[in-house]
Design a protein around this motif. Structure first.
Motif, PDB file in Angstrom:
ATOM      1  N   ARG A   1       0.836  -1.203   0.000  1.00 48.29           N
ATOM      2  CA  ARG A   1       0.000   0.000   0.000  1.00 48.29           C
ATOM      3  C   ARG A   1       0.872   1.255   0.000  1.00 48.29           C
ATOM      4  NH1 ARG A   1      -5.192  -0.092   0.302  1.00 48.29           N
ATOM      5  NH2 ARG A   1      -6.243  -2.096   0.607  1.00 48.29           N
ATOM      6  N   TYR A   2       0.447   2.222  -0.800  1.00 48.09           N
ATOM      7  CA  TYR A   2       1.161   3.499  -0.911  1.00 48.09           C
ATOM      8  C   TYR A   2       0.135   4.632  -0.936  1.00 48.09           C
ATOM      9  CZ  TYR A   2       4.921   0.444  -2.581  1.00 48.09           C
ATOM     10  OH  TYR A   2       5.861  -0.545  -2.704  1.00 48.09           O
ATOM     11  N   LYS A   3       0.557   5.798  -0.454  1.00 48.24           N
ATOM     12  CA  LYS A   3      -0.313   6.974  -0.515  1.00 48.24           C
ATOM     13  C   LYS A   3       0.548   8.231  -0.553  1.00 48.24           C
ATOM     14  CE  LYS A   3      -0.943   6.944   4.543  1.00 48.24           C
ATOM     15  NZ  LYS A   3      -1.928   6.879   5.637  1.00 48.24           N
ATOM     16  N   GLY A   4      -0.063   9.351  -0.924  1.00 55.12           N
ATOM     17  CA  GLY A   4       0.650  10.629  -0.958  1.00 55.12           C
ATOM     18  C   GLY A   4       1.852  10.596  -1.882  1.00 55.12           C
ATOM     19  N   ARG A   5       2.948  11.145  -1.414  1.00 59.26           N
ATOM     20  CA  ARG A   5       4.166  11.221  -2.218  1.00 59.26           C
ATOM     21  C   ARG A   5       4.684   9.831  -2.576  1.00 59.26           C
ATOM     22  NH1 ARG A   5       9.354  15.191  -1.293  1.00 59.26           N
ATOM     23  NH2 ARG A   5      10.706  14.276  -2.897  1.00 59.26           N
ATOM     24  N   ALA A   6       4.568   8.896  -1.652  1.00 60.50           N
ATOM     25  CA  ALA A   6       5.068   7.532  -1.894  1.00 60.50           C
ATOM     26  C   ALA A   6       4.345   6.879  -3.074  1.00 60.50           C
ATOM     27  CB  ALA A   6       4.909   6.681  -0.637  1.00 60.50           C
ATOM     28  N   LEU A   7       3.057   7.177  -3.248  1.00 57.12           N
ATOM     29  CA  LEU A   7       2.303   6.637  -4.385  1.00 57.12           C
ATOM     30  C   LEU A   7       2.866   7.181  -5.697  1.00 57.12           C
ATOM     31  CD1 LEU A   7      -0.060   5.050  -5.608  1.00 57.12           C
ATOM     32  CD2 LEU A   7      -1.504   7.074  -5.211  1.00 57.12           C
ATOM     33  N   TYR A   8       3.125   8.479  -5.734  1.00 59.39           N
ATOM     34  CA  TYR A   8       3.733   9.080  -6.919  1.00 59.39           C
ATOM     35  C   TYR A   8       5.078   8.418  -7.231  1.00 59.39           C
ATOM     36  CZ  TYR A   8       0.763  13.068  -8.194  1.00 59.39           C
ATOM     37  OH  TYR A   8      -0.247  13.864  -8.674  1.00 59.39           O
TER      38      TYR A   8
END
Length: 646
Positions: free
Chosen positions: A429-436
């Protein structure tokens, strides 16, 4: 540290050399900040893009006003601006009207030299020298450099200009000065996504961008779609061809990139010979012949059906993408011409499917398989396309932090409460900057990974980035392609935007995004494209008290009825941020013949109290670090730790 200083001493082998460089760098820190130019959602509109690039969203006109103020009429200023944008074309027209070209050359040369001086004044002589055209570098440097203490400066300059005219080099010299002014007026160009699709000239735009002296690109979902196609991903290839067919732009593929569409055309004409393909009419049709239009519509339908099939196959292979709910071919009653969606029955607007096997609807026919394999090979082996994609990979990214501004095309996916939405990528799972960051890494893996599983996942994630519900570049719950073609019910056509767009005026949420990317909540801005700002409905591109700037205003002609304008662009110079709203661009011919510029209403978003210098920028930060290193080298020389190489 000592090893590093030893290496640095090879570049600056003495106290004198290191000291000179410190003085030079310190001087640069105090120069005015260079002008940044932001464009987004160009969508293949080459002529309008080229004009905005030439006029710097009004920066050239502002430079003319700065230099000549009230000493020149508005008409003369417009003529001068047009000359700077289109020097060769304008000179050819002037020659038909002007009885004494030598006088005209003299007047224009003096004016262009003055503007060149103004444009060059904010740069070091070294930087200006690098920008000078090779053929005239020495002469231009003489003319734009002040000669202190010279007794007869005017005579010196007049002699140079007279000689230029006498030996027949005035026209080429004028062109060189105009191109220099264009280059010096804008220091750096940002393209905030979506170079491709809809308009007729994305390949021409890419050629132009590759010539630019200083540029970065934040990929849009349409750009990533083409990147996926170039990598050989079948869903991306089918989408690219479908969109080109829909907008009557198959020439981009055939003439622009040399991709052979004859097998698809032959197949389409044969399979849909008796089908009028009414649901596949073209958008923004030009002057095509009726038979050509008919063929385009048949190709449009054929590739759409192929797209739905290959998307169905990949969605089953990667269920984590969440695309299975977007598969419709297995829901169709092929005898009745109806489809059942969420328990509701709907009549299809088109029920002629000669290439679909109802028992195995997502399987490509033998002919379709052959066509797709040939297209994959054509896209992967197209030298020009691969060159353009390498440029996007080299100069591009999913987001950019530049001079305290956060640039991205779409959104940072949020949930209904305004929290960062968690998205699964390859089991994590990734979100925010980490998703980018994880998605960008997989885009690059789709081209360069050695591990075949990683490479295939990278290719398929490019398709996900194109239209996935939680993709930061798509930012909608679905792409209603099937529904728009086959179903009349408009409620099924609606695409719900990510909650991000509900929070654009919420300062707490926007500050959370800036903090997530490591930026100041007081001095930074989010610069955003992707969703057109409907100016005609009173929507404002300036959000959250100026903290967020949404600069997609409809560059694409397909959007201009919706937005009421022809695009926003942004200028960030040493005085602050200026947002320009552009009216539609008539044509290059009108810009030259009628001296019609794109009329732009400019709004100052933010004006700084004191003029920003290079020292206030990211470049300034790098220069300070270099100064610190050089001062450490000086200390090492003076202490005897490192010996001068004299």
């Amino acid at each position: 540290m000592e090893k590093y200083l030893e290496r640095l001493s090879e570049l600056y082998p003495s106290i004198a050399a290191a000291s000179t460089e410190v003085i030079n760098l310190q001087a640069i820190l105090n120069l005015p900040k260079g002008t940044e130019h932001f464009l987004t959602d160009i969508h293949g509109e080459y002529e309008a893009f080229s004009h905005v690039l030439k006029n710097g969203s009004g920066s050239v006109k502002r430079k003319i006003d700065d230099v000549f103020a009230n000493t020149m009429s508005a008409r003369d200023k417009q003529t001068l601006a047009t000359l700077i944008y289109y020097p060769r074309e304008k000179i050819e027209r002037i020659k038909k009207e002007e009885p004494n070209m030598d006088d005209w050359y003299k007047i224009m040369l003096y004016r262009l030299i003055e503007i060149s001086k103004g444009a060059a004044s904010k740069y070091t002589r070294s930087k200006v020298r690098k920008a000078l055209p090779k053929d005239f570098a020495y002469v231009i440097e003489e003319l734009i450099t002040e000669k202190q203490g010279m007794m007869d400066k005017e005579s010196y300059y007049a002699s140079i200009i007279s000689t230029i005219i006498r030996i027949g080099r005035a026209e080429e010299f004028i062109v060189a000065l105009c191109e220099l002014i264009q280059r010096l007026t804008v220091d750096h160009l940002h393209i905030v996504g979506d170079i491709y699709d809809r308009g007729p000239g994305p390949h021409i735009i890419m050629d132009k961008l590759m010539e630019h002296h200083s540029i970065d690109i934040q990929w849009g979902n349409h750009d990533v779609l083409w990147m996926g196609a170039a990598a050989g991903q079948k869903c991306c290839i089918a989408n690219v061809i479908r969109i080109c067919a829909r907008y009557g732009n198959l020439d981009i593929l055939e003439d622009g990139y040399g991709i052979n569409l004859l097998p698809l055309a032959t197949f389409s004409w044969k399979k849909y010979a008796k089908d009028p393909c009414e649901c596949f009419k073209l958008k923004g049709q030009g002057e095509e012949r009726p038979q050509e239009t008919e063929l385009n519509m048949k190709m449009h339908k054929a590739i759409s059906i192929i797209q739905f099939k290959v998307e169905g196959q990949i969605s089953q292979e990667y269920p984590e993408f969440g695309f299975e709910r977007r598969n419709f071919l297995h829901l169709i009653d092929y005898n009745e011409g109806e489809i059942t969606i969420d328990g509701e029955e709907y009549s299809l607007l088109d029920d002629y499917f000669p290439t679909i096997d109802p028992e195995n609807p997502y399987a490509l026919s033998e002919e379709e398989e052959h066509i797709m394999n040939r297209l994959v090979s054509a896209f992967q082996n197209c030298e020009k396309l691969q060159c353009h994609m390498r440029f996007l990979l080299n100069k591009g990214s999913l987001f950019k932090i530049y001079n305290s501004n956060l640039l991205y095309h779409g959104c940072v996916p949020l949930d209904e409460e305004g929290n960062f939405k968690s998205v699964v990528v390859d089991g994590k799972r990734y979100k925010g900057r980490a998703l980018y960051e994880i998605l960008e890494s997989y885009v690059r893996k789709g081209f360069f990974a050695v591990d075949q599983r990683e490479k295939e996942l990278g290719k398929n994630l490019m398709w996900y980035i194109w239209q996935g519900e939680n993709s930061p570049l798509f930012a909608k719950d679905k792409m209603a392609t099937f529904e728009r073609y086959f179903l009349a019910e408009e409620e099924l056509h609606k695409e719900k935007k990510n909650p991000y767009y509900n929070f654009l005026e919420n300062e707490a949420v926007m500050n959370k995004i800036l903090t997530e990317f490591g930026l100041s909540t007081e001095r930074s801005h989010i610069i955003n494209g992707h969703i057109p700002v409907k100016t005609k409905n009173g929507e404002n591109p300036i959000k959250c008290n100026g903290k967020v700037l949404v600069i997609d205003g409809g560059f694409s002609k397909a959007y201009q009825k919706e937005t009421g304008i022809a695009g926003y662009t942004l200028i960030y110079n040493s005085y602050g941020l200026i947002l320009a709203a552009h009216e539609p661009f008539e044509s290059t011919e009108a810009a030259i013949e009628k001296e019609k510029d794109i009329h732009s209403d400019s709004v100052i978003v933010k004006r700084v109290v004191s003029r920003k210098t290079v020292g206030d920028t990211d470049v300034g930060k790098e220069l300070r670090e270099r100064i610190e290193d050089l001062e450490a080298l000086l200390a090492a020389y003076r202490s005897g730790t490192i010996i001068e190489k004299v």
